[in-house]
Design an enzyme around this catalytic site. Structure first.
Site, mmCIF file in Angstrom:
data_model
loop_
_atom_site.group_PDB
_atom_site.id
_atom_site.type_symbol
_atom_site.label_atom_id
_atom_site.label_comp_id
_atom_site.label_asym_id
_atom_site.label_seq_id
_atom_site.Cartn_x
_atom_site.Cartn_y
_atom_site.Cartn_z
ATOM 1 C CG LEU A 78 -1.932 -1.078 1.304
ATOM 2 C CD1 LEU A 78 -2.594 -0.876 2.551
ATOM 3 C CD2 LEU A 78 -2.836 -1.248 0.372
ATOM 4 C CG ASP A 79 0.472 4.346 -2.905
ATOM 5 O OD1 ASP A 79 1.224 3.484 -3.559
ATOM 6 O OD2 ASP A 79 -0.142 4.841 -3.540
ATOM 7 C CE LYS A 80 4.984 9.107 4.969
ATOM 8 N NZ LYS A 80 5.810 10.308 4.405
ATOM 9 C CB THR A 90 -3.036 4.008 0.778
ATOM 10 O OG1 THR A 90 -3.132 4.768 -0.384
ATOM 11 C CG2 THR A 90 -4.259 3.181 0.595
#
Length: 347
Positions: free
Chosen positions: A151-153, A155
């Site tokens: 997951l993106d930082k 998100t």
């Protein structure tokens, strides 16, 4: 082929001896080992062979490409697992599920998944090494968690991590299949600017990294990039129905996105491509800053307090790689995400 020098002067000390059967006869030595050794990945076995940890009929060999015949005895010496790299750190985790094979985490926004340039520590991996300790398998050579997806930082939401090679391989296979033939499910909640013309649909648009901004991904033609497919459904719109009549323009919408592929920034790129970037997304929605000025003050404040793209991994389902049981997890959006929803619903 000339053998490379081995770390052993003679045959390695007694270890696990595996015998080649008719099924493996004629295969490369490293492939035969992978078939016989079960949980150990072929890549790991190839490295062990190169390091001199395998003997063929009592003689050390570093040539993984040589063919084996039925009855050959392969002795395998597994090196001890190295200490964790990176180091474990005592970082609080919200554990949704855990057993000897895997762990499901509800990741907070702001936590980087894996160490990289600019984020050498303080990551989810550091936290997992400390949390799992000796329960992490060293079969890959280093005691570490198996990151299957990311997951993106910024998100938040659900993420599954493997604790041994067998679980990693089983989960990776499901993610590579994207749920097309198996039970894998991934759904995200996104708050986007505007209101998509269709209440539900599919975005099929290839993605590749931008040449102008290496932090950014972009949509490209079918002949370029990697396949990317996102299915979306509009869950709510803000403002909603007013006096029985639909507003001609909605400032924002709550959208559920289900991934059929898992490319970097996929939802953010696809929704921006559709003309509806995520609220708070500085990378893909910078041109929508003036829209924020149209929000009432409580909603503007809630968006500022969110401080990131409005994206949450709300649902995750998969088959347990060891038992085959279908597991299903749901995560409520964090308070700052829910607060933005609440204020938008007041419009």
């Amino acid at each position: 082929m000339t053998s490379q020098p081995s770390q052993f002067e003679t045959a390695p000390p007694a270890g696990v001896t595996l015998h080649v059967t008719a099924e493996q006869a004629g295969a490369r030595l490293d492939k035969a080992l992978a078939l016989l050794a079960g949980e150990i990945s072929r890549a790991r076995l190839q490295q062990i062979v190169k390091d001199g940890g395998v003997s063929l009929n009592g003689t050390v060999t570093t040539d993984g490409s040589r063919k084996v015949v039925e009855g050959d005895a392969l002795t395998l010496i597994m090196p001890e697992a190295k200490p964790p790299a990176p180091a474990g750190q005592d970082i609080p985790l919200t554990v949704v599920f855990e057993d000897e094979h895997l762990i499901v985490i509800d990741k907070p926004a702001g936590l980087v998944v894996h160490p990289a340039g600019g984020h050498e520590d303080g990551t989810l991996v550091n936290a997992l090494i400390a949390h799992c300790g000796e329960s992490l398998s060293g079969i890959g050579g280093v005691r570490r968690p198996g990151i299957v997806h990311r997951l993106d930082k910024d998100t938040s939401g659900l993420l599954v991590v493997a604790k041994n090679d067998k679980a990693h391989q089983g989960l990776a296979k499901q993610f590579a299949d994207h749920g097309r033939t198996g039970p894998l499910q991934r759904a995200y909640l996104a708050i986007v600017w505007g209101f998509p013309r269709r209440a539900h649909g599919t975005i099929e648009a290839n993605i590749e990294r931008s040449n102008k901004n290496r932090e950014k991904m972009m949509v490209v033609g079918e002949e370029r990039g990697r396949e990317a497919i996102t299915h979306f459904t509009v869950m709510e719109r803000y403002p909603a129905l007013l006096k029985g009549r639909e507003e001609t323009e909605a400032l924002a919408s709550l959208v559920e996105c289900r991934l059929e592929t898992g490319r970097t920034h996929q939802i953010r790129v696809h929704m921006s491509h559709l003309g509806h970037p995520l609220l708070g997304d500085q990378l893909y929605g910078s041109g929508f800053a003036t829209k924020a000025s149209r929000l009432p003050e409580p909603a503007r404040l809630a968006l500022a307090q969110l401080g990131r793209q409005a994206l949450h991994a709300a649902l995750l389902g998969f088959a347990h790689p060891a038992t085959g049981e279908e597991l299903f997890f749901e995560s409520e959006p964090p308070p700052e995400f829910a607060k933005l929803q609440e204020e938008l619903a007041r419009l």
